[in-house]
Design an enzyme around this catalytic site. Structure first.
Site, PDB file in Angstrom:
ATOM      1  N   SER A 130       0.871  -1.180   0.000  1.00 52.00           N
ATOM      2  CA  SER A 130       0.000   0.000   0.000  1.00 52.00           C
ATOM      3  C   SER A 130       0.899   1.218   0.000  1.00 52.00           C
ATOM      4  O   SER A 130       2.022   1.160   0.545  1.00 52.00           O
ATOM      5  CB  SER A 130      -0.849   0.002   1.269  1.00 52.00           C
ATOM      6  N   TYR A 143      -2.133  -0.985  10.103  1.00 56.51           N
ATOM      7  CA  TYR A 143      -2.109  -1.321   8.669  1.00 56.51           C
ATOM      8  C   TYR A 143      -0.768  -0.921   8.055  1.00 56.51           C
ATOM      9  O   TYR A 143      -0.116  -1.719   7.369  1.00 56.51           O
ATOM     10  CB  TYR A 143      -3.269  -0.604   7.984  1.00 56.51           C
TER      11      TYR A 143
HETATM   12  N1  LIG Z   1      -8.456  -0.675  -2.443  1.00 48.01           N
HETATM   13  C1  LIG Z   1      -7.522   0.153  -2.028  1.00 48.01           C
HETATM   14  O1  LIG Z   1      -7.699   1.365  -2.061  1.00 48.01           O
HETATM   15  C2  LIG Z   1      -6.192  -0.372  -1.523  1.00 48.01           C
HETATM   16  C3  LIG Z   1      -5.216   0.540  -1.170  1.00 48.01           C
HETATM   17  C4  LIG Z   1      -3.992   0.080  -0.709  1.00 48.01           C
HETATM   18  C5  LIG Z   1      -3.748  -1.272  -0.622  1.00 48.01           C
HETATM   19  N2  LIG Z   1      -4.722  -2.158  -0.953  1.00 48.01           N
HETATM   20  C6  LIG Z   1      -4.406  -3.587  -0.827  1.00 48.01           C
HETATM   21  O2  LIG Z   1      -4.831  -4.267  -1.988  1.00 48.01           O
HETATM   22  C7  LIG Z   1      -5.190  -5.613  -1.657  1.00 48.01           C
HETATM   23  C8  LIG Z   1      -6.582  -5.931  -2.201  1.00 48.01           C
HETATM   24  O3  LIG Z   1      -7.508  -5.124  -1.497  1.00 48.01           O
HETATM   25  P1  LIG Z   1      -8.945  -4.743  -2.069  1.00 48.01           P
HETATM   26  O4  LIG Z   1      -9.034  -3.273  -2.015  1.00 48.01           O
HETATM   27  O5  LIG Z   1      -9.240  -5.455  -3.327  1.00 48.01           O
HETATM   28  O6  LIG Z   1      -9.837  -5.298  -0.839  1.00 48.01           O
HETATM   29  P2  LIG Z   1     -11.158  -6.170  -0.781  1.00 48.01           P
HETATM   30  O7  LIG Z   1     -12.106  -5.796  -1.871  1.00 48.01           O
HETATM   31  O8  LIG Z   1     -11.623  -6.051   0.638  1.00 48.01           O
HETATM   32  O9  LIG Z   1     -10.631  -7.670  -1.059  1.00 48.01           O
HETATM   33  C9  LIG Z   1      -9.846  -8.332  -0.125  1.00 48.01           C
HETATM   34  C10 LIG Z   1      -9.649  -9.770  -0.546  1.00 48.01           C
HETATM   35  O10 LIG Z   1      -8.823 -10.423   0.436  1.00 48.01           O
HETATM   36  C11 LIG Z   1      -9.468 -11.620   0.878  1.00 48.01           C
HETATM   37  N3  LIG Z   1      -9.176 -11.845   2.297  1.00 48.01           N
HETATM   38  C12 LIG Z   1      -9.439 -11.021   3.330  1.00 48.01           C
HETATM   39  N4  LIG Z   1      -9.033 -11.585   4.485  1.00 48.01           N
HETATM   40  C13 LIG Z   1      -8.486 -12.787   4.164  1.00 48.01           C
HETATM   41  C14 LIG Z   1      -7.893 -13.839   4.909  1.00 48.01           C
HETATM   42  N5  LIG Z   1      -7.779 -13.793   6.240  1.00 48.01           N
HETATM   43  N6  LIG Z   1      -7.450 -14.928   4.240  1.00 48.01           N
HETATM   44  C15 LIG Z   1      -7.558 -15.006   2.909  1.00 48.01           C
HETATM   45  N7  LIG Z   1      -8.101 -14.056   2.135  1.00 48.01           N
HETATM   46  C16 LIG Z   1      -8.577 -12.954   2.772  1.00 48.01           C
HETATM   47  C17 LIG Z   1     -10.956 -11.377   0.646  1.00 48.01           C
HETATM   48  O11 LIG Z   1     -11.596 -12.627   0.457  1.00 48.01           O
HETATM   49  P3  LIG Z   1     -12.737 -13.228   1.401  1.00 48.01           P
HETATM   50  O12 LIG Z   1     -13.225 -12.133   2.314  1.00 48.01           O
HETATM   51  O13 LIG Z   1     -13.788 -13.698   0.454  1.00 48.01           O
HETATM   52  O14 LIG Z   1     -12.044 -14.338   2.102  1.00 48.01           O
HETATM   53  C18 LIG Z   1     -10.949 -10.556  -0.630  1.00 48.01           C
HETATM   54  O15 LIG Z   1     -10.910 -11.384  -1.758  1.00 48.01           O
HETATM   55  C19 LIG Z   1      -5.095  -5.718  -0.116  1.00 48.01           C
HETATM   56  O16 LIG Z   1      -3.858  -6.283   0.244  1.00 48.01           O
HETATM   57  C20 LIG Z   1      -5.161  -4.263   0.321  1.00 48.01           C
HETATM   58  O17 LIG Z   1      -4.522  -4.053   1.566  1.00 48.01           O
HETATM   59  C21 LIG Z   1      -5.943  -1.746  -1.397  1.00 48.01           C
END
Ligand SMILES: NC(=O)c1ccc[n+]([C@@H]2O[C@H](COP(=O)([O-])OP(=O)(O)OC[C@H]3O[C@@H](n4cnc5c(N)ncnc54)[C@H](OP(=O)(O)O)[C@@H]3O)[C@@H](O)[C@H]2O)c1
Length: 268
Positions: A130, A143
């Site tokens: 991130s 985080y």
């Molecule tokens: N979106 C942003 O603005 C943003 C910014 C910075 C970094 N990120 C990073 O990008 C990545 C993807 O995030 P996203 O925004 O797409 O979030 P999201 O829509 O909440 O998706 C998160 C994914 O992680 C899975 N997950 C959560 N907890 C888990 C666990 N304990 N074991 C296995 N799988 C798990 C969820 O699957 P289930 O709940 O179905 O298990 C889901 O598929 C993350 O690492 C996040 O920190 C996102």
């Protein structure tokens, strides 16, 4: 031969978009989430169970892919969750759980897959961190810490495995539209908490930024480009110009000025 990809967190957000795109580009994609039965079967890739907080499920997921394909070319450690609240009031168990998901789980997955990649003399690991991993963001200390640790771990592993033909890098997103805000852990603040007012202001700004974030296409295409680059860098940032610039600003501004700007940014 199609390249085999294992991508975690492919039931939602950035992981789902990346899994779909890579499958469309001809990769053989296995996506993971905790409970695939909760979701409709994706058309273009297989969704298999993996819970980063439960070590045995990590081995099981790798075994499924190895049994079917006998190789894993690409690991994308994408799954992750947010944790939010003043550091003083975060329960230890909540921080530990966040580190399991964002750091120890991805590390265990890397350790499980590396012997196979070494055997293949080939592999690519992308850890999704991130932009908040380079800056200790107020009210997102847990985080920033778990993602920051994943970022440093990446730097170290990368040098250890490069001679085996394995590439490792991070991709750090800024704010992208996804389900992250609704899924993240919110520390329950005490009624009389001294942080109440300022925390609410921060939270409002943080959630507005995710909701007005960029569509995942940009990060998905960046990941595809990285996977196809001959000599990938260790860190890539993908986000709005301001978010990417904030990392540069941190490096050049006096630290107290940078902190003031950050506090103003989140409370105005
Ligand atoms: N979106 C942003 O603005 C943003 C910014 C910075 C970094 N990120 C990073 O990008 C990545 C993807 O995030 P996203 O925004 O797409 O979030 P999201 O829509 O909440 O998706 C998160 C994914 O992680 C899975 N997950 C959560 N907890 C888990 C666990 N304990 N074991 C296995 N799988 C798990 C969820 O699957 P289930 O709940 O179905 O298990 C889901 O598929 C993350 O690492 C996040 O920190 C996102």
């Amino acid at each position: 031969m199609k390249k085999v990809v294992l991508i975690t967190g492919a039931s939602s957000g950035l992981g789902k978009a990346t899994a779909n795109f890579l499958a469309e580009q001809g990769y053989l994609v296995y996506g993971t989430c905790r409970n695939p039965k909760k979701y409709e079967n994706p058309d273009k890739y297989q969704l298999i169970p993996l819970n980063l907080n439960e070590v045995n499920t990590i081995q099981n997921a790798v075994d499924i892919v190895m049994k079917n394909e006998e190789r894993i070319d690409i690991l994308i450690n994408n799954a992750g969750t947010g944790i939010i609240g003043p550091v003083e009031e975060l329960e230890m168990s909540a921080i530990q759980s966040n580190f399991e998901t964002n750091l120890f789980g991805p590390l265990k997955l890397i350790q499980t897959i590396l012997p196979q990649m070494r055997k293949q003399q080939n592999g690519f690991i992308i850890n999704i961190t991130s932009i908040g991993c380079t800056i200790g963001l107020p009210y997102r200390g847990g985080y920033s810490a778990s993602k920051g640790a994943l970022s440093l771990l990446t730097e170290a592993i990368r040098m250890e495995v490069s001679s085996f033909g394995i590439n490792v890098c991070t991709v750090s997103p800024g704010d992208f539209i996804s389900d992250i805000a609704s899924r993240r852990y919110y520390a329950p603040l005490k009624k009389e908490s001294p942080y109440n007012e300022i925390y609410k202001k921060n939270l409002k700004t943080i959630n507005e930024h995710v909701n007005s974030g960029i569509k995942p296409d940009i990060i998905v295409k960046k990941i595809f480009q990285i996977l196809n680059s001959k000599n990938p860098k260790v860190h890539y940032s993908v986000g709005s110009p301001l978010q990417k610039f904030s990392v540069i600003l941190k490096g050049i501004l006096p630290s107290r000025l940078f902190e003031k700007l950050l506090i103003l940014f989140y409370t105005n």
